[in-house]
Design an enzyme around this catalytic site. Structure first.
Site, short mmCIF file in Angstrom:
data_model
loop_
_atom_site.label_atom_id
_atom_site.label_comp_id
_atom_site.label_asym_id
_atom_site.label_seq_id
_atom_site.Cartn_x
_atom_site.Cartn_y
_atom_site.Cartn_z
CG ASP A 17 -2.23 0.44 0.76
OD1 ASP A 17 -2.54 1.81 -0.22
OD2 ASP A 17 -3.39 -0.40 0.81
CG HIS A 20 -1.52 2.68 -4.04
ND1 HIS A 20 -0.95 2.32 -5.43
CD2 HIS A 20 -1.87 1.65 -3.60
CE1 HIS A 20 -1.62 1.32 -5.41
NE2 HIS A 20 -2.73 0.88 -4.58
CG HIS A 199 -6.67 -2.99 4.32
ND1 HIS A 199 -5.93 -3.27 4.18
CD2 HIS A 199 -7.34 -2.18 4.33
CE1 HIS A 199 -4.75 -2.81 3.32
NE2 HIS A 199 -6.08 -1.42 3.26
CG HIS A 201 -6.42 2.80 3.66
ND1 HIS A 201 -5.73 3.59 3.18
CD2 HIS A 201 -6.70 2.10 3.33
CE1 HIS A 201 -5.29 2.62 1.80
NE2 HIS A 201 -6.12 1.73 2.53
CE1 TYR A 290 -9.42 0.66 -3.51
CE2 TYR A 290 -7.66 1.60 -5.12
CZ TYR A 290 -7.78 0.11 -4.32
OH TYR A 290 -7.15 -1.08 -5.02
#
Lengths: 347, 329
Positions: A17, A20, A199, A201, A290
């Site tokens: 991740d 990114h 998971h 964010h 996203y």
């Protein structure tokens, strides 16, 4: 709820991740440095691939300086206890690439689909099991399916062979009650031996709280990244989460101080921008977009003169999902045209 | 006017939509539909529309092929049963239009290479354009087999390869990448369960038919409601700096060609040039025959398959092609 003594398996995302957040530009040396520090600190799983996983090298998702095979084999050879995991999104990555990742030393895989499309993953999950990999079904953008729907999709993944099913808050949109409802719904339908993961964010600053909520509802695996190096406002910052777990008596088996040192000395100096909740990443969390769209939208904003926040809100309205990065430029161009900033080419 | 009589194998969405398109054709006539479930909605609809039906799979059709003079069959089943279907029907002299990812025969994208396939069949040439080597019976059979079966690649292939070809016909393309976004409701169980086959077949066709040295295909399935219309983004990396004016003209011309059989094939944004990268953003709305308009991905397959069959039918009717039974191996 008293979670004292509960065992939780941590899975670090810095080297997947986190790609990114680095425009996919992490060198092999940096990979080794981060992975060995994680291994040293007792983190049991380290994910290593292009940000979009196997097959991720593309114009759509950017090209990393090295192949997934080079990253995986270099890192796997250096691990003393940690297992190397990979991400595989069907439609992007294939079984050939999974075989090749396995041959390079990957032993765990997140097979990821959008939260309503689990039935695109049967061949990949079955193949991962056949290889003997620790196999997770990873339901992305889980806020876009209700708890009963998530449970049904998780059940499908379990039926294909997934040993763990993840609720994946790719947009950093969920609040603890959303997480609890989905994890509980999964716990109700999955076999007792099937694990549940979360998971997060950190786009609304809820990474830690959501992860704890997931554990309360029955999750035993948590993804995070040291220093929060990940898409959007980053993943659940792993060292912070480990500290909270220690206070609550949750057993993660990791060395907190080593993770703290690593965040400060290795991860933060690697960052190209400070990964934090800012105007755009907050927009992701607020609009349910996203997280990976962040840097793409900033680039499109610069090129076509439409503010990134406007683009992100429009992408959320159009219900664009992970993998549709091409639609960011498309949306920016359409908006620029509507605003008189761009001419249409075609007659 | 005389029409070429056709059979449709597979009674799902694709097969049913094909009935509508074939019925409109001046040179094709749908005669049989083959399914495996007697209770299937597709077979019932086919009967209502005047077709003969069987629920016994291809074996239920075989006894009727000669008496009903079936010359072209469309296969919309799966890659795994296609080979068997094709073998049985080819032995009876029936030409196969393959809508599965099996890709036994040459790959066909009508505006790019359909003419070439028809010419090869009429000249008895094999797929790569070389004359069949007279001495080897085996290769002759292989050559004929290839021509008695053409493959339609995939929806993403049909929607994107014309654009890749439009660029590669102007200057060499080192790499082409396509991203197809499909409405969840338009993606059937076969494609879902075998997504890798879709990826491999489409990626290969970007190279073989599109003319890129390396091809990559990405598929996204989006469940938004109301369903999104099929979107495709095509990116090409040219070896030399792109000749923007010529490439743009070539792309616009190609879009017109595709619009002849898929009117909803539309340029949304681009071409955008960024160093050696050319990007085109397309949308494909279907005709809304049996499938809803958002399912442009399915419509472009049935439209391309129909267009392909029409070209062969015209050649057969004009006496330029004679279909011959493929001898059993």
């Amino acid at each position: 709820m008293d979670l004292k003594g509960k065992k939780v398996i941590l899975h670090d995302m810095c080297l997947r991740d986190g790609m990114h957040a680095k425009r996919e530009q992490i060198s092999i040396d940096q990979m080794v440095k981060v992975a060995t520090a994680l291994d040293e600190a007792g983190v049991p799983y380290v994910q290593v691939t292009h940000g979009a996983g196997l097959g991720g090298n593309s114009l759509q998702h950017g090209f990393a300086p090295h192949s997934n095979e080079d990253y995986i084999s270099t890192v796997a050879a250096r691990m003393k206890q940690a297992k190397v995991s990979v991400l595989l999104i069907p439609g992007l990555g294939t079984m050939r690439e999974l075989q090749s990742a396995y041959d390079c030393g990957a032993r765990s895989v997140h097979v990821a689909t959008h939260c309503t499309e689990a039935d695109t993953s049967p061949q990949h999950i079955a193949f991962a099991r056949k290889l003997g990999m620790d196999t997770t079904g990873f339901l992305m953008m889980a806020h876009l399916n209700d708890p009963a729907g998530v449970a049904q999709q998780g059940k499908l993944m379990e039926s294909y062979g997934a040993q763990t099913v993840y609720v994946t808050d790719s947009a950093g949109y969920m609040l603890p009650a959303d997480v609890i409802a989905r994890v509980q719904a999964l716990r109700d339908v999955l076999k007792p031996e099937t694990e549940i993961g979360f998971h997060g964010h950190h786009n609304l600053g809820m990474g830690i709280a959501n992860s704890i909520a997931a554990i309360e509802a029955g999750a035993t695996r948590i993804d995070g990244s040291v220093g929060g190096l990940g898409a959007g406002a980053g993943n659940t910052p792993l060292e912070v989460f480990a500290a909270v777990c220690e206070r609550m008596g949750i057993d993660t088996g990791v060395d907190l101080f080593k993770l703290m040192d690593m965040a400060e000395e290795i991860i933060v100096p690697m960052m190209e921008h400070v990964v934090r909740v800012d105007r755009e990443s907050l927009t992701l969390g607020f609009a349910g977009v996203y997280s990976t769209f962040l840097l793409h939208s900033k680039r499109a904003a610069e090129r076509f003169g439409v503010p990134a926040r406007d683009i992100l809100v429009e992408l959320g309205r159009k219900k664009m999902i992970g993998g549709q990065e091409d639609m960011i430029m498309d949306t920016a161009m359409t908006m620029a045209r509507e605003r008189g900033l761009l001419q249409h080419v075609a007659a | 006017m005389k029409k070429i009589r056709c059979a449709l194998i597979g009674s799902g969405n694709i097969g049913t939509d094909l009935i509508y398109k074939i019925q409109r054709s001046p040179v094709l006539e749908p005669v049989w539909m083959v399914g495996i479930d007697p209770a299937s909605e597709g077979l019932a609809r086919a009967r209502e529309m005047g077709l003969k039906t069987t629920a016994d799979g291809v074996d239920g059709l075989l006894p009727h092929v000669l008496e009903d003079n079936i010359q072209i069959a469309f296969d919309a089943t799966s890659a795994y049963v296609h080979a068997e279907n094709s073998r049985k029907l080819n032995e009876l002299g029936v030409m196969m239009i393959d809508l599965t990812p099996a890709a036994i025969g040459p790959l066909c994208v009508p505006p790019v290479n359909l003419r070439q396939h028809a010419d090869q069949l009429s000249q008895g040439r094999s797929q790569d354009g070389s004359a069949p080597s007279g001495g080897s019976e085996r290769s002759e059979r292989g050559g004929l087999l290839a021509q008695m079966n053409v493959n339609m690649i995939s929806c993403a292939g049909q929607a994107t390869i014309p654009i890749v070809s439009a660029v590669s016909s102007i200057q060499s393309v080192a790499y082409a990448e396509i991203v197809a976004s499909l409405a969840s409701k338009s993606v059937g169980p076969g494609t879902r369960a075998n997504l890798d086959e879709f990826t491999y077949t489409t990626s290969g066709a970007i190279e073989k038919v599109g003319g890129a040295r390396k091809g990559k295909a990405l598929a996204i399935i989006n469940p938004a409601e109301p369903p999104m219309i099929m979107r495709n983004t095509i990116s090409c990396l040219t070896d030399d700096a792109p000749d923007q004016a010529r490439i743009t003209a070539s792309i616009l011309q190609m879009i017109k060609e595709v619009q002849k059989y898929v009117p909803g094939y539309r340029l949304v944004n681009g071409p955008v040039y960024d160093a050696n990268k050319v990007q085109v953003f397309m949308e494909v709305a279907g005709l809304g025959d049996y499938l809803p308009k958002y399912a442009g991905n399915l419509d472009i397959m049935t439209a391309a398959a129909t267009r392909t069959a029409e070209m062969f039918a015209e050649e057969i009717l004009a006496g330029r092609i004679t279909l011959r039974a493929v001898e059993p191996a």
